[in-house]
Design a protein around this motif. Structure first.
Motif, PDB file in Angstrom:
ATOM      1  N   ILE A   1     106.200  41.635 -33.775  1.00 40.81           N
ATOM      2  CA  ILE A   1     106.046  43.080 -33.601  1.00 40.81           C
ATOM      3  C   ILE A   1     104.618  43.465 -33.947  1.00 40.81           C
ATOM      4  O   ILE A   1     104.191  43.331 -35.100  1.00 40.81           O
ATOM      5  CB  ILE A   1     107.015  43.849 -34.521  1.00 40.81           C
ATOM      6  CG1 ILE A   1     108.454  43.336 -34.347  1.00 40.81           C
ATOM      7  CG2 ILE A   1     106.931  45.338 -34.269  1.00 40.81           C
ATOM      8  CD1 ILE A   1     109.389  43.732 -35.477  1.00 40.81           C
ATOM      9  N   GLY A   2     103.888  43.920 -32.960  1.00 46.27           N
ATOM     10  CA  GLY A   2     102.552  44.444 -33.221  1.00 46.27           C
ATOM     11  C   GLY A   2     102.644  45.950 -33.391  1.00 46.27           C
ATOM     12  O   GLY A   2     103.192  46.646 -32.538  1.00 46.27           O
ATOM     13  N   THR A   3     102.141  46.464 -34.502  1.00 48.26           N
ATOM     14  CA  THR A   3     102.225  47.906 -34.755  1.00 48.26           C
ATOM     15  C   THR A   3     100.941  48.589 -34.305  1.00 48.26           C
ATOM     16  O   THR A   3      99.901  47.958 -34.131  1.00 48.26           O
ATOM     17  CB  THR A   3     102.453  48.190 -36.244  1.00 48.26           C
ATOM     18  OG1 THR A   3     101.331  47.713 -37.000  1.00 48.26           O
ATOM     19  CG2 THR A   3     103.721  47.505 -36.735  1.00 48.26           C
ATOM     20  N   ASP A   4     101.040  49.911 -34.113  1.00 47.08           N
ATOM     21  CA  ASP A   4      99.840  50.668 -33.780  1.00 47.08           C
ATOM     22  C   ASP A   4      99.053  50.962 -35.053  1.00 47.08           C
ATOM     23  O   ASP A   4      99.454  50.578 -36.160  1.00 47.08           O
ATOM     24  CB  ASP A   4     100.192  51.958 -33.032  1.00 47.08           C
ATOM     25  CG  ASP A   4     101.094  52.896 -33.835  1.00 47.08           C
ATOM     26  OD1 ASP A   4     101.224  52.694 -35.066  1.00 47.08           O
ATOM     27  OD2 ASP A   4     101.669  53.818 -33.243  1.00 47.08           O
ATOM     28  N   ALA A   5      97.924  51.634 -34.897  1.00 45.66           N
ATOM     29  CA  ALA A   5      97.028  51.875 -36.035  1.00 45.66           C
ATOM     30  C   ALA A   5      97.714  52.682 -37.135  1.00 45.66           C
ATOM     31  O   ALA A   5      97.457  52.468 -38.323  1.00 45.66           O
ATOM     32  CB  ALA A   5      95.768  52.587 -35.559  1.00 45.66           C
ATOM     33  N   ALA A   6      98.608  53.590 -36.753  1.00 45.10           N
ATOM     34  CA  ALA A   6      99.300  54.425 -37.747  1.00 45.10           C
ATOM     35  C   ALA A   6     100.463  53.696 -38.403  1.00 45.10           C
ATOM     36  O   ALA A   6     100.979  54.133 -39.433  1.00 45.10           O
ATOM     37  CB  ALA A   6      99.788  55.708 -37.090  1.00 45.10           C
TER      38      ALA A   6
END
Length: 306
Positions: free
Chosen positions: A65-70
């Motif tokens: 799972i790659g998360t966004d910057a937030a």
């Protein structure tokens, strides 16, 4: 038996019991340590997610799972199936725009983590694929780049010139077409680029191709000396349920890959909706596409669909 001999026997028995208890305590503590999540970024020991299952000795599924910057939405979702018997690694990407239903409302799957945490995200993955997820790893932006730098870069043939700028995300992409060594920064640029004609579909295919190159070149016992460095990188940036016991149990994975032919990439079948009609862009894995995906997962990812 004399009193002296009896006393000696009793002392020996007491010593054996005490030593046994001490050894048992040490073994318990060691087991406790190796059974705890490696990168404890909010994952508590014994806090197993209810819709995850234990891996067997033949294969396992890991959700990357790659998360966004937030850190609120998921920017990339990839299922990695490791078949230790057939010596295969299979990757399946789920587009971040995939439409799912939550409490009767339509959302993109990338919002599920924000809406209901890992429980909801994994629940929706299982609904789509009917496969069990054994491990997960949530990776913050920048982690991939640091790991690539640690491993000395990845040789890769970039398919086209890539230019993109988004100051809000602090994202600036400027890559040239052609074969080259991608360092960490360029690897992050490549995997985050989205300005394709087919949008997220081509993006997930590109991510798979990059990870295939990464696995093929670096998933090798000769890079075992980098484990400590990679551990240090991941400590603060990864949330996972993987334990040291899991790594020991699956150590044979390092010996699986001897050629790129052993790494297979698959796309989730589907189509985009009518954006003008719905007002928002969704990727639809529904009807015959939903059945096709579940059949694919049953055949190659250990899914349960019949």
């Amino acid at each position: 038996m004399s009193k002296l001999k009896k006393r000696r026997v009793i002392l020996i028995v007491i010593m054996v019991i005490l030593i046994g208890a001490a050894v048992g305590t040490v073994v318990y503590k060691i087991d406790e340590m190796v059974s705890a999540p490696l990168f404890d970024s909010g994952v508590k020991q014994n806090s197993a997610i209810s819709n995850m299952t234990k891996a067997d000795d033949k294969s396992f599924n890991a959700l990357l799972i790659g998360t966004d910057a937030a850190g609120e939405n998921t920017d990339a979702l990839m299922i990695v199936h490791v078949d230790k018997q057939d010596k295969k690694i299979r990757m399946l990407s789920i587009p971040r725009d995939t439409r799912v239903t939550v409490n009767g409302r339509k959302f993109k799957i990338n919002a599920c983590y924000h809406l209901g945490g890992l429980e909801m995200l994994i629940e929706k993955i299982r609904e789509l694929t009917e496969i069990d997820i054994n491990y997960y790893a949530m990776i913050e932006p920048g982690t991939l780049g640091e790991i690539v730098d640690c491993l000395g870069g990845v040789e890769y043939d970039v398919e086209q010139d890539m230019r993109y700028s988004d100051p809000v995300q602090d994202l600036y992409i400027n890559l040239k077409k052609g074969k080259q060594i991608l360092d960490g920064d360029k690897a992050e640029q490549y995997c985050r680029y989205r300005s394709y004609v087919m949008g997220d579909i081509t993006r997930t295919q590109s991510q798979q191709k990059f990870f295939k190159a990464l696995f093929e070149q670096k998933l090798n016992i000769k890079y075992a000396t980098k484990i400590n460095d990679i551990y240090d990188i991941m400590c603060d940036k990864v949330k996972t349920n993987v334990t040291m016991k899991d790594i020991i149990f699956n150590m044979s994975v390092l010996q699986i890959i001897t050629s790129g032919d052993q790494i297979e990439c698959y796309d989730a079948p589907g189509t985009y909706n009518d954006m003008e009609k719905d007002g928002i862009s969704y990727y639809l894995i529904e009807d015959e596409h939903a059945v096709e995906l579940k059949k694919l997962c049953a055949e190659l990812f250990g899914g349960s669909y019949v």
